[in-house]
Design an enzyme around this catalytic site. Structure first.
Site, mmCIF file in Angstrom:
data_model
loop_
_atom_site.group_PDB
_atom_site.id
_atom_site.type_symbol
_atom_site.label_atom_id
_atom_site.label_comp_id
_atom_site.label_asym_id
_atom_site.label_seq_id
_atom_site.Cartn_x
_atom_site.Cartn_y
_atom_site.Cartn_z
ATOM 1 N N SER A 160 0.847 -1.189 0.000
ATOM 2 C CA SER A 160 0.000 0.000 0.000
ATOM 3 C C SER A 160 0.886 1.244 0.000
ATOM 4 O O SER A 160 2.031 1.199 0.435
ATOM 5 C CB SER A 160 -0.920 0.013 1.231
ATOM 6 O OG SER A 160 -1.813 1.099 1.184
ATOM 7 N N LYS A 211 -3.960 -7.327 3.045
ATOM 8 C CA LYS A 211 -4.116 -6.234 2.080
ATOM 9 C C LYS A 211 -5.532 -6.209 1.511
ATOM 10 O O LYS A 211 -6.096 -5.132 1.257
ATOM 11 C CB LYS A 211 -3.097 -6.391 0.953
ATOM 12 C CG LYS A 211 -3.192 -5.348 -0.168
ATOM 13 C CD LYS A 211 -3.037 -3.933 0.361
ATOM 14 C CE LYS A 211 -2.706 -2.909 -0.721
ATOM 15 N NZ LYS A 211 -3.489 -2.969 -1.936
ATOM 16 N N HIS A 263 -7.664 -4.572 4.049
ATOM 17 C CA HIS A 263 -7.256 -3.161 4.023
ATOM 18 C C HIS A 263 -7.996 -2.423 2.915
ATOM 19 O O HIS A 263 -8.547 -1.330 3.121
ATOM 20 C CB HIS A 263 -5.741 -3.100 3.817
ATOM 21 C CG HIS A 263 -5.190 -1.773 3.379
ATOM 22 N ND1 HIS A 263 -5.300 -1.303 2.074
ATOM 23 C CD2 HIS A 263 -4.502 -0.818 4.057
ATOM 24 C CE1 HIS A 263 -4.715 -0.132 1.970
ATOM 25 N NE2 HIS A 263 -4.221 0.193 3.153
ATOM 26 N N ASN A 264 -8.034 -3.007 1.723
ATOM 27 C CA ASN A 264 -8.699 -2.345 0.608
ATOM 28 C C ASN A 264 -10.210 -2.301 0.777
ATOM 29 O O ASN A 264 -10.862 -1.353 0.349
ATOM 30 C CB ASN A 264 -8.329 -3.040 -0.708
ATOM 31 C CG ASN A 264 -6.981 -2.593 -1.226
ATOM 32 O OD1 ASN A 264 -6.110 -2.192 -0.453
ATOM 33 N ND2 ASN A 264 -6.778 -2.673 -2.521
ATOM 34 N N GLU A 266 -10.801 0.565 2.949
ATOM 35 C CA GLU A 266 -10.572 1.769 2.131
ATOM 36 C C GLU A 266 -11.827 2.134 1.334
ATOM 37 O O GLU A 266 -12.201 3.312 1.260
ATOM 38 C CB GLU A 266 -9.394 1.492 1.202
ATOM 39 C CG GLU A 266 -9.070 2.555 0.186
ATOM 40 C CD GLU A 266 -8.038 2.039 -0.789
ATOM 41 O OE1 GLU A 266 -8.382 1.863 -1.976
ATOM 42 O OE2 GLU A 266 -6.887 1.783 -0.368
#
Length: 303
Positions: free
Chosen positions: A124, A175, A178-179, A182
């Site tokens: 990221s 990840k 995480h996205n 987001e």
């Protein structure tokens, strides 16, 4: 320390530049010869004419490290298979792209049978990582994770921004989540600012308000910083088409929520809002597209 970087697009190219800046030797290859030549001439990267040439230029290293920054799916799959005959037992392949964690688990198990280490590294930081440092979350055997630690420190910071989070698959899983988060954060900002813009009787200045929120507010964040900067230049966004793409990880996050039976309504609605953007003319979708461009350099559709 030396490694081969395969894939010198926006992220891979900037990661290579940061590694070189911090004293890590990089042999780089990309099918775009101009990119290879540019980074070689301006940043001191060792150019390679093919993947085979890149690996060959790692001879003499106690363990060859090949870092892939390629699109997820078939391209990454085929490249990993093609690398195996070129490597020795104990060598390391790092997938720094946005692969599905289940694919990474399968690839890691297969590579282990060949005696090759595999690290799945969620990356990221977008186009700003060159200057600010990236955030790396990676999975794999501790032995391999310890070896790439100096590389992780060069790409991030000596004491933060990087972590060995668990076994193979855990890096890309982290990840992915995480996205998904987001997506939800971006959707909240976009909808809130759309409401502010819609209250025409107040004549609100969105550039002023987003800049205000950056200082002391509980919603201050890097996403807000990027949004405030963008709105300072253009609040109407008249040239931006309200179309917001999804890179895949948002979808995978929602599927994971279903598989686990965990309620994730914010992440799910944020994903579906992106689907709906193709048939909408809303201001919030323009803002979402603007944010994606600001942090990741993702393409913006314009009129």
């Amino acid at each position: 320390m030396k490694l081969a970087m395969i894939g010198l697009g926006k992220m891979g190219g900037n990661m290579t530049r940061r590694l070189l800046k911090h004293g890590i030797e990089v042999v780089g290859f990309d099918f775009n010869e101009d990119t290879v030549n540019q980074i070689s001439l301006t940043n001191g990267m060792i150019p390679a004419t093919s993947v085979e040439d890149a690996v060959a230029k790692l001879s003499g290293e106690p363990q060859k490290i090949v870092w892939l920054m390629l699109p997820s799916g078939e391209i990454t799959e085929n490249q990993i298979k093609d690398l195996v005959p070129l490597l020795n037992k104990g060598d390391i392949i790092v997938d720094g792209g946005n692969s599905n964690y289940k694919h990474s688990q399968r690839r890691g198990a297969w590579l282990a049978e060949q005696g090759i280490h595999f690290i799945d590294c969620g990356t990221s930081g977008g186009i700003w990582g060159l200057e600010n440092g990236y955030c790396l979350m990676y999975g794999g055997a501790k032995e391999a994770a310890d070896i790439i630690a100096p590389i992780a420190k060069a790409l991030t910071h000596e004491d933060r921004g990087w972590a060995h989070v668990g076994p193979v698959g855990s890096g890309h899983f982290t990840k992915m989540i995480h996205n998904g988060i987001e997506y939800g954060m971006m959707q909240a900002f976009a909808e809130g600012l759309d409401l502010l813009k819609g209250k025409e009787e107040f004549g609100l200045d969105l550039a002023q308000i987003t800049e205000l929120w950056r200082h002391g507010s509980v919603v201050r964040s890097w996403l807000l910083d990027l949004t405030a900067e963008a709105l300072a230049h253009d609040q109407e966004l008249a040239t931006i088409v309200p179309y917001v793409a999804d890179s895949g990880e948002g979808r995978w996050t929602v599927v994971e929520a279903v598989d686990q039976g965990v309620a994730a309504p914010v992440l799910t609605v944020a994903l579906q809002a992106r689907f709906r953007s193709q048939d909408s003319k809303g201001y919030s979708y323009k803002l979402l597209s603007l944010m994606r461009n600001a942090f990741g350099g993702h393409a913006v559709k314009t009129k």
